[in-house]
Design a protein around this motif. Structure first.
Motif, PDB file in Angstrom:
ATOM      1  N   ARG A 141      -6.442  -3.288  -2.202  1.00 18.38           N
ATOM      2  CA  ARG A 141      -6.673  -2.662  -0.902  1.00 18.38           C
ATOM      3  C   ARG A 141      -7.997  -3.132  -0.308  1.00 18.38           C
ATOM      4  N   LEU A 142      -9.026  -3.179  -1.140  1.00 18.19           N
ATOM      5  CA  LEU A 142     -10.336  -3.560  -0.635  1.00 18.19           C
ATOM      6  C   LEU A 142     -10.342  -4.987  -0.086  1.00 18.19           C
ATOM      7  N   VAL A 143      -9.733  -5.903  -0.811  1.00 19.66           N
ATOM      8  CA  VAL A 143      -9.794  -7.292  -0.366  1.00 19.66           C
ATOM      9  C   VAL A 143      -9.031  -7.474   0.948  1.00 19.66           C
ATOM     10  N   VAL A 144      -7.913  -6.774   1.090  1.00 26.85           N
ATOM     11  CA  VAL A 144      -7.131  -6.930   2.322  1.00 26.85           C
ATOM     12  C   VAL A 144      -7.845  -6.242   3.501  1.00 26.85           C
ATOM     13  N   LEU A 145      -8.466  -5.105   3.248  1.00 25.42           N
ATOM     14  CA  LEU A 145      -9.183  -4.415   4.327  1.00 25.42           C
ATOM     15  C   LEU A 145     -10.440  -5.186   4.746  1.00 25.42           C
ATOM     16  N   LEU A 146     -11.155  -5.716   3.773  1.00 23.24           N
ATOM     17  CA  LEU A 146     -12.374  -6.446   4.141  1.00 23.24           C
ATOM     18  C   LEU A 146     -12.036  -7.779   4.811  1.00 23.24           C
ATOM     19  N   ARG A 154      -1.449 -11.534  -2.889  1.00 21.15           N
ATOM     20  CA  ARG A 154      -0.577 -10.549  -3.534  1.00 21.15           C
ATOM     21  C   ARG A 154      -0.618  -9.204  -2.797  1.00 21.15           C
ATOM     22  N   ALA A 155      -1.787  -8.852  -2.329  1.00 22.28           N
ATOM     23  CA  ALA A 155      -1.929  -7.582  -1.595  1.00 22.28           C
ATOM     24  C   ALA A 155      -1.100  -7.595  -0.311  1.00 22.28           C
ATOM     25  N   ARG A 156      -1.187  -8.733   0.412  1.00 20.43           N
ATOM     26  CA  ARG A 156      -0.393  -8.837   1.652  1.00 20.43           C
ATOM     27  C   ARG A 156       1.107  -8.781   1.354  1.00 20.43           C
ATOM     28  N   ALA A 157       1.513  -9.488   0.303  1.00 17.30           N
ATOM     29  CA  ALA A 157       2.932  -9.512  -0.047  1.00 17.30           C
ATOM     30  C   ALA A 157       3.416  -8.097  -0.381  1.00 17.30           C
ATOM     31  N   ARG A 158       2.579  -7.376  -1.107  1.00 17.60           N
ATOM     32  CA  ARG A 158       2.947  -6.011  -1.475  1.00 17.60           C
ATOM     33  C   ARG A 158       3.029  -5.111  -0.236  1.00 17.60           C
ATOM     34  N   LEU A 159       2.087  -5.296   0.681  1.00 21.78           N
ATOM     35  CA  LEU A 159       2.115  -4.520   1.926  1.00 21.78           C
ATOM     36  C   LEU A 159       3.371  -4.825   2.735  1.00 21.78           C
ATOM     37  N   ARG A 160       3.701  -6.093   2.815  1.00 15.81           N
ATOM     38  CA  ARG A 160       4.912  -6.472   3.559  1.00 15.81           C
ATOM     39  C   ARG A 160       6.145  -5.836   2.935  1.00 15.81           C
ATOM     40  N   ALA A 161       6.176  -5.870   1.611  1.00 21.49           N
ATOM     41  CA  ALA A 161       7.323  -5.283   0.918  1.00 21.49           C
ATOM     42  C   ALA A 161       7.401  -3.771   1.164  1.00 21.49           C
ATOM     43  N   LEU A 162       6.255  -3.118   1.077  1.00 23.72           N
ATOM     44  CA  LEU A 162       6.225  -1.670   1.285  1.00 23.72           C
ATOM     45  C   LEU A 162       6.629  -1.298   2.706  1.00 23.72           C
ATOM     46  N   LEU A 163       6.161  -2.104   3.649  1.00 24.54           N
ATOM     47  CA  LEU A 163       6.434  -1.772   5.045  1.00 24.54           C
ATOM     48  C   LEU A 163       7.837  -2.157   5.468  1.00 24.54           C
ATOM     49  N   SER A 164       8.368  -3.221   4.879  1.00 22.62           N
ATOM     50  CA  SER A 164       9.715  -3.635   5.286  1.00 22.62           C
ATOM     51  C   SER A 164      10.780  -2.700   4.701  1.00 22.62           C
ATOM     52  N   ALA A 165      10.370  -1.876   3.762  1.00 27.70           N
ATOM     53  CA  ALA A 165      11.291  -0.862   3.246  1.00 27.70           C
ATOM     54  C   ALA A 165      11.673   0.125   4.350  1.00 27.70           C
ATOM     55  N   GLY A 166      10.788   0.260   5.351  1.00 28.46           N
ATOM     56  CA  GLY A 166      11.106   1.101   6.503  1.00 28.46           C
ATOM     57  C   GLY A 166      11.934   0.305   7.493  1.00 28.46           C
ATOM     58  N   ALA A 167      12.766   0.963   8.266  1.00 22.13           N
ATOM     59  CA  ALA A 167      13.739   0.285   9.116  1.00 22.13           C
ATOM     60  C   ALA A 167      13.107  -0.511  10.257  1.00 22.13           C
ATOM     61  N   THR A 168      12.076   0.044  10.888  1.00 24.08           N
ATOM     62  CA  THR A 168      11.595  -0.550  12.140  1.00 24.08           C
ATOM     63  C   THR A 168      10.617  -1.687  11.942  1.00 24.08           C
ATOM     64  N   ASP A 225       3.119   3.304  13.150  1.00 24.70           N
ATOM     65  CA  ASP A 225       2.781   2.117  12.352  1.00 24.70           C
ATOM     66  C   ASP A 225       1.503   2.332  11.560  1.00 24.70           C
ATOM     67  N   ILE A 226       0.506   2.903  12.231  1.00 31.26           N
ATOM     68  CA  ILE A 226      -0.784   3.098  11.583  1.00 31.26           C
ATOM     69  C   ILE A 226      -0.657   4.068  10.411  1.00 31.26           C
ATOM     70  N   ILE A 227       0.115   5.106  10.622  1.00 32.22           N
ATOM     71  CA  ILE A 227       0.328   6.071   9.545  1.00 32.22           C
ATOM     72  C   ILE A 227       1.043   5.409   8.371  1.00 32.22           C
ATOM     73  N   ARG A 228       2.044   4.604   8.695  1.00 29.75           N
ATOM     74  CA  ARG A 228       2.792   3.930   7.621  1.00 29.75           C
ATOM     75  C   ARG A 228       1.936   2.898   6.914  1.00 29.75           C
ATOM     76  N   LEU A 229       1.086   2.225   7.693  1.00 33.63           N
ATOM     77  CA  LEU A 229       0.176   1.272   7.064  1.00 33.63           C
ATOM     78  C   LEU A 229      -0.780   2.014   6.117  1.00 33.63           C
ATOM     79  N   GLY A 230      -1.279   3.161   6.577  1.00 39.17           N
ATOM     80  CA  GLY A 230      -2.175   3.965   5.745  1.00 39.17           C
ATOM     81  C   GLY A 230      -1.515   4.354   4.426  1.00 39.17           C
ATOM     82  N   LYS A 231      -0.263   4.729   4.523  1.00 34.18           N
ATOM     83  CA  LYS A 231       0.470   5.110   3.304  1.00 34.18           C
ATOM     84  C   LYS A 231       0.674   3.908   2.384  1.00 34.18           C
ATOM     85  N   ALA A 232       1.013   2.767   2.996  1.00 29.00           N
ATOM     86  CA  ALA A 232       1.223   1.560   2.188  1.00 29.00           C
ATOM     87  C   ALA A 232      -0.083   1.129   1.514  1.00 29.00           C
ATOM     88  N   LEU A 233      -1.178   1.210   2.276  1.00 24.92           N
ATOM     89  CA  LEU A 233      -2.482   0.847   1.711  1.00 24.92           C
ATOM     90  C   LEU A 233      -2.830   1.739   0.526  1.00 24.92           C
TER      91      LEU A 233
END
Ligand SMILES: [Zn+2]
Lengths: 180, 212
Positions: free
Chosen positions: A132-137, A165-179, A116-124
């Motif tokens: 990225r900065l606003v969501v991380l901070l 918008r950043a969260r929505a994009r992250l969700r979209a990027l991560l939900s592209a993966g199956a798990t 998960d962490i690796i995939r989050l890193g890639k999505a970020l």
């Protein structure tokens, strides 16, 4: 405030030490890699030492030093952003932090979490720097939007919609993966 | 489907609990019966948790000491002049306090806590008196931090009004002398502490200051 040359080191250290960890974390959030974070952090410490009189006079050193770091990063973005382009690999992840993540004690869950962490890193890495900065901070470091405003100078309203918008994009990027 | 779309659009507000009550109630009851929205909420929660746990590999304390020392290096080289290399000969002032740290520097226990073993100096009120702190190190110590804490009513010349003074400095292999000029402003006296820290280890030295 007049600070004798004699005593500058001691005052600098005493004033800055309480904010070192916060500053280092910001450097890491801005650059995304240990090597770049250390470079940025060191640059900013040198810069702050040159502004010792300001540091001593300022009311909120935490926010002020963060702002100095942010602007130094922006001014030298090209230099510090190098490693952001690389994908996150396992070696970049802090083994110790992963082991100490809450609620992780069986190896299978551990592996899943690491994944998960690796995939989050890639999505970020796919997000724009601002997003990225606003969501991380906000979501990771727990800064309030007003605190982020004090650092970047962007209005709270702008930051809020950027965060959504950043969260929505992250969700979209991560939900592209199956798990996920 | 309308509600699915609505929940997706308001997902952040839904999770933050910042929706108005009516809308919240409608979306909540929808989510209970909609598998797709349950899935959406689940992954949103998971993302939040994951972001919260996203680690920063923090450097150790020694890194911060080095970074601080590096930032002040111009001034540090100035401070280094305060350390005087010496052959430890007879040329030293009468007020010499020799604190010799052996080969197992910073690992040895502190001086025992009995009065007899604490070196002392006797100084007169308002009369500057120089003591030389001698640190003998087996190896070079880069970025060592020395903190001198003073008893009430005793000051170090050039640092008026300060009870605690910190230097970031380097010790050379061999004997290093730090001359400190003490001035007593009241007759209290007490203990002066010199704490030397390097690489997460530290050692504290004590000196009894008697004011006459
Ligand atoms: Zn639905």
């Amino acid at each position: 405030m007049d600070i004798s040359d004699h005593n500058r080191n001691a005052i600098f250290e005493r004033l800055l030490r309480p904010y070192l960890e916060r500053l280092y974390r910001l450097a890491y959030r801005l650059t995304g890699s240990k090597a770049e974070a250390e470079d940025l952090f060191q640059d900013v410490l040198v810069k702050l030492f040159g502004k010792l009189e300001d540091l001593a006079a300022i009311e909120e050193p935490g926010s002020w030093t963060s702002r100095v770091m942010f602007h130094h990063f922006i001014d030298n973005r090209r230099r510090f952003a190098r490693q952001r382009l690389l994908s996150v690999d396992e070696s970049q992840l802090p083994q110790k932090s992963i082991e100490s993540l809450p609620g992780v004690d069986d190896p299978e869950q551990d592996a899943e979490r690491l994944d998960d962490i690796i995939r989050l890193g890639k999505a970020l890495a796919e997000l724009s720097d601002d997003h990225r900065l606003v969501v991380l901070l906000h979501d990771t470091e727990g800064y309030k939007l007003t605190e982020i405003q004090a650092i970047t100078g962007d209005p709270v309203g702008t930051l809020k919609s950027r965060l959504h918008r950043a969260r929505a994009r992250l969700r979209a990027l991560l939900s592209a993966g199956a798990t996920f | 489907m309308m509600l699915c779309k609505q929940l997706n659009e308001k997902l952040d507000d839904y999770m933050d609990g910042t929706l108005d009550e009516t809308e919240m109630a409608v979306l909540q009851s929808h989510a209970e019966s909609c598998e797709s929205c349950q899935q959406t909420l689940k992954s949103a929660q998971r993302l939040r948790k994951l972001l919260q746990d996203c680690p920063v590999p923090m450097p150790d304390a020694a890194y911060f000491d080095r970074a601080l020392a590096q930032a002040t290096r111009v001034s540090t080289s100035h401070q280094r002049n305060r350390w005087i290399m010496t052959g430890f000969g007879g040329a030293l002032a009468a007020g010499l306090i020799a604190w010799i740290i052996g080969g197992v520097l910073l690992k040895t226990p502190d001086l025992p806590d009995s009065d007899a073993s604490i070196p002392g100096v006797v100084i007169a009120l308002e009369v500057p008196y120089t003591v030389n702190l001698v640190f003998s190190s087996a190896t070079e110590l880069d970025g060592a931090v020395l903190t001198v804490s003073l008893p009430p009513g005793v000051e170090i010349e050039g640092f008026a009004g300060q009870r605690e003074i910190t230097w970031i400095t380097s010790l050379k292999a061999g004997k290093n002398i730090l001359p400190l000029t003490l001035i007593a402003t009241t007759a209290h006296g007490g203990e002066l502490l010199a704490r030397l820290e390097h690489d997460n280890r530290d050692r504290t030295f004590r000196i009894r200051v008697t004011v006459t």
